[in-house]
Scaffold this motif. Sequence first.
Motif, PDB file in Angstrom:
ATOM      1  N   GLN A  19       0.407  -1.202  -0.385  1.00  0.00           N
ATOM      2  CA  GLN A  19       0.308   0.104  -0.466  1.00  0.00           C
ATOM      3  C   GLN A  19       1.142   1.071  -0.260  1.00  0.00           C
ATOM      4  OE1 GLN A  19      -2.965   1.960   2.975  1.00  0.00           O
ATOM      5  NE2 GLN A  19      -3.933   0.001   2.193  1.00  0.00           N
ATOM      6  N   VAL A  20       0.650   2.216  -1.283  1.00  0.00           N
ATOM      7  CA  VAL A  20       1.297   3.820  -1.096  1.00  0.00           C
ATOM      8  C   VAL A  20       0.523   4.456  -0.989  1.00  0.00           C
ATOM      9  CG1 VAL A  20       3.475   4.292  -2.696  1.00  0.00           C
ATOM     10  CG2 VAL A  20       3.706   1.873  -2.354  1.00  0.00           C
ATOM     11  N   ALA A  21       0.996   5.719  -0.823  1.00  0.00           N
ATOM     12  CA  ALA A  21       0.079   7.214  -0.656  1.00  0.00           C
ATOM     13  C   ALA A  21       0.820   7.192  -2.229  1.00  0.00           C
ATOM     14  CB  ALA A  21       0.723   7.839   0.328  1.00  0.00           C
ATOM     15  N   ALA A  22      -1.161   7.617  -2.787  1.00  0.00           N
ATOM     16  CA  ALA A  22      -0.832   8.207  -4.025  1.00  0.00           C
ATOM     17  C   ALA A  22       0.508   9.131  -4.247  1.00  0.00           C
ATOM     18  CB  ALA A  22      -2.284   8.875  -4.483  1.00  0.00           C
ATOM     19  N   THR A  23       0.673  10.405  -3.373  1.00  0.00           N
ATOM     20  CA  THR A  23       1.156  11.488  -3.747  1.00  0.00           C
ATOM     21  C   THR A  23       2.629  11.314  -3.807  1.00  0.00           C
ATOM     22  OG1 THR A  23       1.140  11.670  -1.336  1.00  0.00           O
ATOM     23  CG2 THR A  23      -0.325  13.081  -2.323  1.00  0.00           C
TER      24      THR A  23
END
Length: 492
Positions: free
Chosen positions: A329-333
């Motif tokens: 899971q990675v932050a879109a920013t």
Amino acid sequence: MAALDRGRRTWCIPLSFVIARYFFYVLAALLGVWLATFTAFSMALNAGIAYPANYGAAYASETVAAVQAAGTVSEEEIPSAYRYAHVSSSDEPLATDLSDEGVRRALEATAEQRAEGAGEPQVFGLGGTTYAVGELPDGSFCILTSTYLPEYTSRELRDSLPNPQNLMIALGGAGSVLAVALIARRASSVLVRKMQPLTEAAERIGREELDFNVGESNVRQINDVLAAMERMRGSLADSLEARWRAERAQRDQVAALAHDLKTPLTVVRANAEYAADEARELDADDAGALADIAAAAQDAADGCKQVDRYVQLLIEASRGEAPDGAKRQVAATVLAESITQAVTPLARAAGISLDVEQDGALADARTIVDAEAVERAVANVAANAIDHAREQACVAFTIEAGSPDPASRSLVITVDDDGPGFSPAALEHGCERFFRDEASRTGAASGAHYGIGLFTAAETACDHGGSLELSNRVSADGSPAGARVVVRLPLA
């Protein structure tokens, strides 16, 4: 070929002999079954269990005479080989073991004899049935009927079991079917056993276990097939060994070349880092030019680091050790920032103006991806756009609601350029492996395209449950405004 040589040294019987042997078994079994059936039937006749087929016709006159002498019809005095009817002079049945239809036919058949009223028994045949008629002292008549078939001497057996002849045929037929079925089962098991080496060889060859000798059979035709199987096994073993050697040599060559790449990359990287450091420390009037030099040198150094990483992956892949990228899971920013850092040096090196746009909704969005794979995929798309752009390219990151379910959102990465756009063939086949179309996107850099970048990007998007779309932009006045590639990735 060892199995073939053994097969030639061993005496083998033809398959036709094996088949003929079981045909003989069938004939012998059928003969035995019917012989046993006829023997049992003959024993039943000799033991007095059944009357012979001609008994009814042979003793009809004597039996009627005995009934006349007794003056009355008694069922116990009439042998079970006969069916009887005791009728009055007015054709009324007084006693009988015939059916109603049997009584009617007996009356019709004996009407003439009863009309004559002769005292002597009269015997005649009609329609395969023997009739015997005798007049009793009280004016009534005794009619006996019999067929040319054996009958049981017991009325109970006669009435409860099939005719002895029919029973004999039924038992003989059942015994024949059983004998054929047992012999067929035996023949099947024998043939399966004889073909077992062929089955085992086929299974082992199917599993690519080729280091064995094909077995043998004592049947000539099966041995011929086994010999052919042995030749095929040898050919496959030689072919696979040659292929394995070629693949091993190819892997070794790739590993060696990948390792050799590290030497010039190390030189380029060291000198780029040195140039970047020196450019930052120089004092000059044109600080902007020095900054560009430092940025270019830093881009070269970063590119060398990335190539070094790819070389390491190439070496691992040549050894069959390269692991699949893990999805996290990675932050879109964060993903957008890493993609921007990968794309910016490409635009700077090509002298193309690059605009990067981020939707404010990215702040709260997260997606589950292999970040490195997605970064490489979008970098490939952006590199393609930069190569074909005239002056400007744009990378935009937005959040899009799903359809028909608005709750399912996607991260949309749009890459635009102001080049000539995609040709109709490229719009249809641009994401296929090794597709190259220079019809509308020509230029000095086009020769460096191998039809892999868009294909890899599309595969990466699909692997993440997303999609990649190709289209052409149109300006406000309706004229072509360049190409557009849209990558969609589902949000967590």
